[in-house]
Motif scaffolding. Structure first.
Motif, PDB file in Angstrom:
ATOM      1  N   PHE A  62      -8.084  38.658  47.631  1.00 17.25           N
ATOM      2  CA  PHE A  62      -7.671  39.537  46.539  1.00 17.25           C
ATOM      3  C   PHE A  62      -8.583  39.366  45.322  1.00 17.25           C
ATOM      4  N   GLU A  63      -8.870  38.120  44.983  1.00 16.61           N
ATOM      5  CA  GLU A  63      -9.744  37.862  43.838  1.00 16.61           C
ATOM      6  C   GLU A  63     -11.158  38.360  44.123  1.00 16.61           C
ATOM      7  N   LEU A  64     -11.600  38.221  45.381  1.00 18.97           N
ATOM      8  CA  LEU A  64     -12.931  38.709  45.749  1.00 18.97           C
ATOM      9  C   LEU A  64     -13.011  40.229  45.592  1.00 18.97           C
ATOM     10  N   ARG A  88      -0.392  44.903  51.813  1.00 20.89           N
ATOM     11  CA  ARG A  88      -1.279  46.034  52.097  1.00 20.89           C
ATOM     12  C   ARG A  88      -1.396  46.943  50.874  1.00 20.89           C
ATOM     13  N   ILE A  89      -0.272  47.224  50.257  1.00 24.40           N
ATOM     14  CA  ILE A  89      -0.278  48.095  49.079  1.00 24.40           C
ATOM     15  C   ILE A  89      -1.060  47.456  47.939  1.00 24.40           C
ATOM     16  N   PHE A  90      -0.855  46.154  47.732  1.00 23.85           N
ATOM     17  CA  PHE A  90      -1.561  45.466  46.650  1.00 23.85           C
ATOM     18  C   PHE A  90      -3.065  45.473  46.898  1.00 23.85           C
ATOM     19  N   GLY A  91      -3.470  45.196  48.139  1.00 21.17           N
ATOM     20  CA  GLY A  91      -4.898  45.195  48.462  1.00 21.17           C
ATOM     21  C   GLY A  91      -5.546  46.540  48.206  1.00 21.17           C
ATOM     22  N   LEU A  92      -4.873  47.615  48.620  1.00 18.36           N
ATOM     23  CA  LEU A  92      -5.398  48.956  48.377  1.00 18.36           C
ATOM     24  C   LEU A  92      -5.381  49.297  46.898  1.00 18.36           C
ATOM     25  N   ASP A  93      -4.367  48.828  46.213  1.00 17.60           N
ATOM     26  CA  ASP A  93      -4.211  49.132  44.794  1.00 17.60           C
ATOM     27  C   ASP A  93      -5.326  48.520  43.954  1.00 17.60           C
ATOM     28  N   ASN A 194       0.274  55.148  51.153  1.00 18.08           N
ATOM     29  CA  ASN A 194      -0.859  54.735  50.338  1.00 18.08           C
ATOM     30  C   ASN A 194      -1.353  55.850  49.428  1.00 18.08           C
ATOM     31  N   VAL A 195      -0.980  57.107  49.715  1.00 23.33           N
ATOM     32  CA  VAL A 195      -1.330  58.204  48.822  1.00 23.33           C
ATOM     33  C   VAL A 195      -0.673  57.991  47.465  1.00 23.33           C
ATOM     34  N   MET A 199      -2.754  57.507  44.067  1.00 29.37           N
ATOM     35  CA  MET A 199      -2.618  58.486  42.992  1.00 29.37           C
ATOM     36  C   MET A 199      -2.172  57.821  41.694  1.00 29.37           C
ATOM     37  N   SER A 200      -1.317  56.823  41.802  1.00 27.02           N
ATOM     38  CA  SER A 200      -0.879  56.087  40.620  1.00 27.02           C
ATOM     39  C   SER A 200      -2.070  55.385  39.964  1.00 27.02           C
ATOM     40  N   LYS A 201      -2.913  54.773  40.791  1.00 26.31           N
ATOM     41  CA  LYS A 201      -4.090  54.085  40.270  1.00 26.31           C
ATOM     42  C   LYS A 201      -5.076  55.076  39.653  1.00 26.31           C
TER      43      LYS A 201
END
Length: 228
Positions: A62-64, A88-93, A194-195, A199-201
């Protein structure tokens, strides 16, 4: 063309497995066993895509991802034993373009790598006919793959770039989650949830008022379109 892939994982068997499959696809694999080694390689080598494990010593995945996204827009795919939806959501976010859980099919992993490379590197060729998209104070440079809000550059992931381009090409049009998913991830199998995360990001980056949610239908970009 030979693509240079950086695979970061502290499990040597996983490194060997993907090396065998990716080498057969004319890809040169650079390997690191932790995030610190990966950052050193990224500073020294031209890398086209990064494959990242999450649970690693020193600098975790995550830090990488966070550190890579501060400097680069190259595709990032996570391959991790952490299977929770929240991971998964955090990684994509935070900037990953794809997320695959262990154990995994190496054929699928190879297909996903090829898909990410194909989409990312086509941005500078297939889109070369157009130079910029403008919607009010929002501007997308299609040659440099950079977005600007009031002339301030905004960092985008490859998925965010594709989706923003789609919205900016037809401001005012409502796009469904299925259309956005298909255009953003294409043949990367991540899921419609993940959409919403992406979209939030994207809203955080370009302004929450610019993208409207049309309940039960999808999303649209507000403003007036101008192509230069």
């Amino acid at each position: 063309m030979t693509y240079h892939i950086l695979h970061v994982d502290d499990e040597k068997e996983i490194l060997k497995l993907l090396q065998m499959y990716l080498r057969n696809e004319d890809m040169q694999l650079h390997q690191a066993e932790n995030g610190r080694e990966a950052l050193k390689l990224l500073a020294e080598q031209p890398i086209d895509l990064v494959i990242v494990d999450i649970m690693m010593p020193e600098v975790d995945g995550f830090e990488l991802i966070r550190r890579i996204r501060k400097e680069s827009n190259i595709p990032i795919m996570v391959i991790s034993a952490r299977i929770e939806a929240s991971d998964r959501i955090f990684g994509l976010d935070i900037g990953a373009d794809d997320y695959l859980t262990k154990p995994f099919d190496p054929h699928e992993a190879t297909a996903r790598v090829k898909a990410l490379l194909r989409r990312y590197h086509s941005l500078g060729t297939a889109l070369a006919k157009s130079s910029q998209l403008k919607v009010d104070k929002l501007r997308l440079d299609l040659h440099a793959c950079v977005a600007y809000v009031a002339d301030q550059p905004i960092e985008l992931t490859a998925v965010e770039f594709r989706v923003l381009k789609l919205l900016m090409e037809q401001p005012g049009r409502v796009f469904t989650k299925e259309q956005i998913y298909s255009h953003g991830w294409q043949d990367s199998l991540t899921g419609y949830n993940n959409v919403r995360v992406m979209m939030s990001k994207l809203r955080e980056k370009i302004g929450t008022e610019r993208i409207k949610t049309i309940r039960g239908l999808g999303y649209r970009l507000e403003g007036h379109h101008e192509r230069t």
